[in-house]
Design a protein around this motif. Structure first.
Motif, PDB file in Angstrom:
ATOM      1  N   HIS A 144     -12.421  -0.910   4.268  1.00 57.96           N
ATOM      2  CA  HIS A 144     -11.507  -1.429   5.060  1.00 57.96           C
ATOM      3  C   HIS A 144     -11.244  -2.602   5.478  1.00 57.96           C
ATOM      4  CE1 HIS A 144      -8.327  -0.645   8.408  1.00 57.96           C
ATOM      5  NE2 HIS A 144      -9.018  -1.689   9.014  1.00 57.96           N
TER       6      HIS A 144
ATOM      7  N   ARG B 202     -11.070  -0.460  -3.172  1.00 56.13           N
ATOM      8  CA  ARG B 202     -12.108  -0.211  -3.717  1.00 56.13           C
ATOM      9  C   ARG B 202     -13.175  -1.420  -3.659  1.00 56.13           C
ATOM     10  NH1 ARG B 202     -11.995   3.806  -7.620  1.00 56.13           N
ATOM     11  NH2 ARG B 202      -9.746   4.460  -8.001  1.00 56.13           N
TER      12      ARG B 202
ATOM     13  N   PHE C  31      -7.808   0.430   2.300  1.00 59.77           N
ATOM     14  CA  PHE C  31      -8.470   1.513   1.435  1.00 59.77           C
ATOM     15  C   PHE C  31      -8.707   0.988   0.068  1.00 59.77           C
ATOM     16  CE2 PHE C  31      -9.003   5.590  -0.670  1.00 59.77           C
ATOM     17  CZ  PHE C  31     -10.097   6.196   0.122  1.00 59.77           C
TER      18      PHE C  31
ATOM     19  N   LEU D  53      -4.682   9.081   2.102  1.00 62.32           N
ATOM     20  CA  LEU D  53      -5.964   9.133   2.079  1.00 62.32           C
ATOM     21  C   LEU D  53      -6.871   8.200   2.821  1.00 62.32           C
ATOM     22  CD1 LEU D  53      -8.014  10.508  -0.030  1.00 62.32           C
ATOM     23  CD2 LEU D  53      -7.598   8.616  -1.529  1.00 62.32           C
ATOM     24  N   ALA D  54      -6.431   7.110   3.223  1.00 64.15           N
ATOM     25  CA  ALA D  54      -7.254   6.092   4.157  1.00 64.15           C
ATOM     26  C   ALA D  54      -7.347   6.882   5.559  1.00 64.15           C
ATOM     27  CB  ALA D  54      -6.658   4.972   4.205  1.00 64.15           C
TER      28      ALA D  54
ATOM     29  N   LYS E  55     -16.223   6.552   3.740  1.00 61.84           N
ATOM     30  CA  LYS E  55     -15.701   5.737   2.855  1.00 61.84           C
ATOM     31  C   LYS E  55     -16.934   5.309   1.717  1.00 61.84           C
ATOM     32  CE  LYS E  55     -11.635   4.238   5.247  1.00 61.84           C
ATOM     33  NZ  LYS E  55     -10.978   2.973   6.012  1.00 61.84           N
TER      34      LYS E  55
ATOM     35  N   HIS F 200      -6.222  -4.754   4.326  1.00 64.22           N
ATOM     36  CA  HIS F 200      -6.308  -3.644   3.202  1.00 64.22           C
ATOM     37  C   HIS F 200      -6.768  -2.533   3.978  1.00 64.22           C
ATOM     38  CE1 HIS F 200      -6.092  -1.570  -0.276  1.00 64.22           C
ATOM     39  NE2 HIS F 200      -5.335  -2.469  -0.955  1.00 64.22           N
TER      40      HIS F 200
ATOM     41  N   ARG G 125     -15.388   2.849  -0.869  1.00 64.70           N
ATOM     42  CA  ARG G 125     -14.064   2.144  -0.550  1.00 64.70           C
ATOM     43  C   ARG G 125     -14.265   1.331   0.898  1.00 64.70           C
ATOM     44  NH1 ARG G 125      -8.984   3.092  -3.110  1.00 64.70           N
ATOM     45  NH2 ARG G 125      -9.299   4.510  -4.860  1.00 64.70           N
TER      46      ARG G 125
ATOM     47  N   VAL H  24       0.937  -1.243  -0.059  1.00 67.70           N
ATOM     48  CA  VAL H  24       0.227   0.027   0.070  1.00 67.70           C
ATOM     49  C   VAL H  24       0.832   1.341   0.121  1.00 67.70           C
ATOM     50  CG1 VAL H  24      -1.813   1.141   1.295  1.00 67.70           C
ATOM     51  CG2 VAL H  24      -1.824  -1.207   1.267  1.00 67.70           C
ATOM     52  N   SER H  25       0.787   2.109  -0.989  1.00 72.29           N
ATOM     53  CA  SER H  25       1.497   3.296  -1.068  1.00 72.29           C
ATOM     54  C   SER H  25       1.216   4.453  -0.016  1.00 72.29           C
ATOM     55  CB  SER H  25       1.256   3.979  -2.587  1.00 72.29           C
ATOM     56  OG  SER H  25      -0.033   4.289  -2.688  1.00 72.29           O
TER      57      SER H  25
ATOM     58  N   LYS I  63       0.617   7.581  -0.299  1.00 75.80           N
ATOM     59  CA  LYS I  63      -0.676   8.139  -0.867  1.00 75.80           C
ATOM     60  C   LYS I  63      -1.672   7.447  -0.402  1.00 75.80           C
ATOM     61  CE  LYS I  63      -2.549  10.138  -5.069  1.00 75.80           C
ATOM     62  NZ  LYS I  63      -2.664  10.182  -6.498  1.00 75.80           N
ATOM     63  N   GLU I  64      -1.986   6.222  -0.754  1.00 73.97           N
ATOM     64  CA  GLU I  64      -3.177   5.421  -0.507  1.00 73.97           C
ATOM     65  C   GLU I  64      -3.368   5.562   1.196  1.00 73.97           C
ATOM     66  OE1 GLU I  64      -2.286   1.744  -2.453  1.00 73.97           O
ATOM     67  OE2 GLU I  64      -4.194   2.108  -3.425  1.00 73.97           O
TER      68      GLU I  64
END
Length: 485
Positions: free
Chosen positions: A285, A307, A305, A168-169, A278, A303, A283, A161-162, A164-165
């Motif tokens: 979790h 889809r 965040f 955002l999460a 979310k 995980h 999205r 998981v980057s 950035k993600e």
């Protein structure tokens, strides 16, 4: 062969105990400095305490040994009271490697091994071993799942998981409440040291205009909100999961590093969480309930965040035992009042307390501004009423799904063989209305409940659950054949 943990365990233990004494020592030194400077007795006292802690660390290291053989792992520790714990390798459910900030600086780690015992603590805990050695031990201990060498050398499936993600999460996690609680706890702790400065600040704020006060309040909330995002990113940074021949390894954490490895069959439940924010972004979790190697009943992140449309493909890759189901059995409408009554009463009591405080603290012109909070109650009722219609259950083959929703939605998937008990909870008053709460209890004492459903539905689902333990009836014996027939 019996071994001891790394000698740096002495330094780690000493620094850990000294860290717990930092505030008392700082208060003593500050009082001395405020009076006549550092006293001789204070310096001697600090030195003696430090020496005692150091000697305690040396003794703890000397008596901390472990033995690993083909059948079991045995740990011995204790200075005045010796303890010995032996765990059979066949009983191991999950293995974890944890590193706090101090351990990462020293290159050490804590290896934890958990079994199906529900004692609330790891079955085996090895502190102060080298990280490389801990990974070797993890591989050695974990090679008991009847996996041959060809399986270990096979390819693996990995995802990460980057940052950035993660950011955002964290922004959509809705955890600002936890940040506010943490801020309040810190304030209560340091209040006695800065009380007079806080009083002066409040006196100055009371002379400001309403617009300036609202702006300052919003600015504080924004700072706390940004802090909650950073905390989320620090906790789950460098997240990576690897699947290799039914063995899933999950690691995360920028400061305190956690790594857990377990077999796919050890997963007790899959939880899909979708808060109201979310859901707007489609999205979710994902988290797992396993026999935790940390000894805690905390869910293990799968995980943060994802889809919603990608969940099925993701589960097919990493947890093919699970799949998304559509629960069709709705909760009873007459049970909504019994679900929402206590939250509404709690919010109303909180708002009354807030308005009482504002009435005494704020000037007369704005002391009733807190009444705006009561507009939240009908809004909450409408959202909860709409969400309660999605509280449902269902099952397909050996997979049970339980969804509960008011404002946020939580969907639990549990294999039938992992459910230790299936029960219904109801008060005497509700028993007359033939509605109750479903509760499933997993191994390790983890439980989930949702409601209210009818007693007839409970009997139906209980019958499905009991099919796991019922043996098929023998075929009925036919009439005995007679000679000549």
């Amino acid at each position: 062969m019996t071994r001891r943990v790394h000698p740096l365990f002495i330094l780690m233990t000493t620094l850990t105990h000294l860290r717990s004494l930092v505030i008392p020592i700082a208060v003593i030194l500050f009082n001395d400095l405020k009076n006549d400077g550092f006293g001789v007795y204070t310096a001697i006292g600090v030195a003696v305490v430090s020496l005692i802690i150091l000697l305690f660390g040396i003794a703890s290291w000397y008596f901390y040994t472990f033995t690993l053989d083909d059948q079991s792992i045995r740990v011995n520790k204790g200075i005045f009271r010796k303890s010995e714990r032996t765990t059979k390798r066949q009983r191991i459910e999950s293995i974890g490697i944890n590193q706090n900030v101090l351990e990462r600086l020293l290159g050490l780690a804590t290896l934890t091994v958990e079994t199906s015992s529900d004692g609330g603590k790891p079955e085996v805990e090895l502190k102060g071993v080298r990280l490389k050695f801990a990974k070797q031990l993890k591989s050695t201990i974990g090679s008991t799942d009847q996996l041959d060498s060809s399986e270990h050398s096979s390819s693996s499936d990995t995802y990460s998981v980057s940052m950035k993600e993660l950011l955002l999460a964290g922004a959509l996690s809705g955890r600002i409440g936890l940040a506010l609680v943490g801020f309040g706890a810190v304030y209560q702790f340091i209040n006695r040291f800065i009380e007079k400065y806080i009083s002066q600040l409040f006196n100055e704020l009371l002379h400001l205009s309403l617009l300036v006060l609202v702006t300052i309040g919003l600015l504080v909330l924004v700072i706390i909100y940004i802090g909650s995002i950073l905390v989320f990113a620090l906790r789950y940074g460098s997240f990576q999961a690897t699947l290799q021949q039914h063995r899933l390894t999950i690691g995360y954490g920028l400061l305190n590093r956690t790594e857990v490895v377990f077999h796919q069959d050890k997963v007790q439940a899959l939880v899909i969480e979708e808060n109201w924010i979310k859901r707007r972004f489609k999205r979710a979790h994902l988290s797992l309930h396993i026999i935790s190697a940390s000894g805690e009943e905390e869910k293990l992140l799968l995980h943060p965040f994802i889809r919603v449309s990608d969940i099925d493909g993701f589960l097919e890759r990493f947890l093919p035992r699970f799949k998304q189901l559509v629960p069709e059995r709705r909760a009873a409408d007459r049970g909504f009042f019994y679900i929402v009554r206590w939250p509404l009463l709690g919010y109303a009591s909180l708002f009354l307390a807030v308005n009482g405080a504002l009435y005494f603290w704020l000037p007369e012109a704005i002391r009733y501004i807190g009444l705006v909070l009561f507009l939240f109650l009908p809004l909450y009722y409408v959202l909860a009423r709409s969400g309660y219609r999605h509280t449902r259950y269902g099952y397909e083959n050996d997979l049970f799904v339980l969804r509960k929703q008011l404002v946020n939605r939580e969907t639990i998937y549990a294999p039938r063989l992992k459910i230790e008990a299936f029960s219904g909870h109801v008060s005497r008053f509700l028993e007359e209305k033939s509605i109750l709460k479903f509760r499933i209890t997993l191994r390790g004492s983890t439980g989930f409940d949702a409601g209210y459903f009818t007693a007839t539905e409970f009997k139906e689902i209980l019958h499905w659950y009991q099919q796991t333990f019922l043996k098929p009836l023998p075929p009925a014996a036919g009439p005995e054949a007679k000679d000549g027939e």
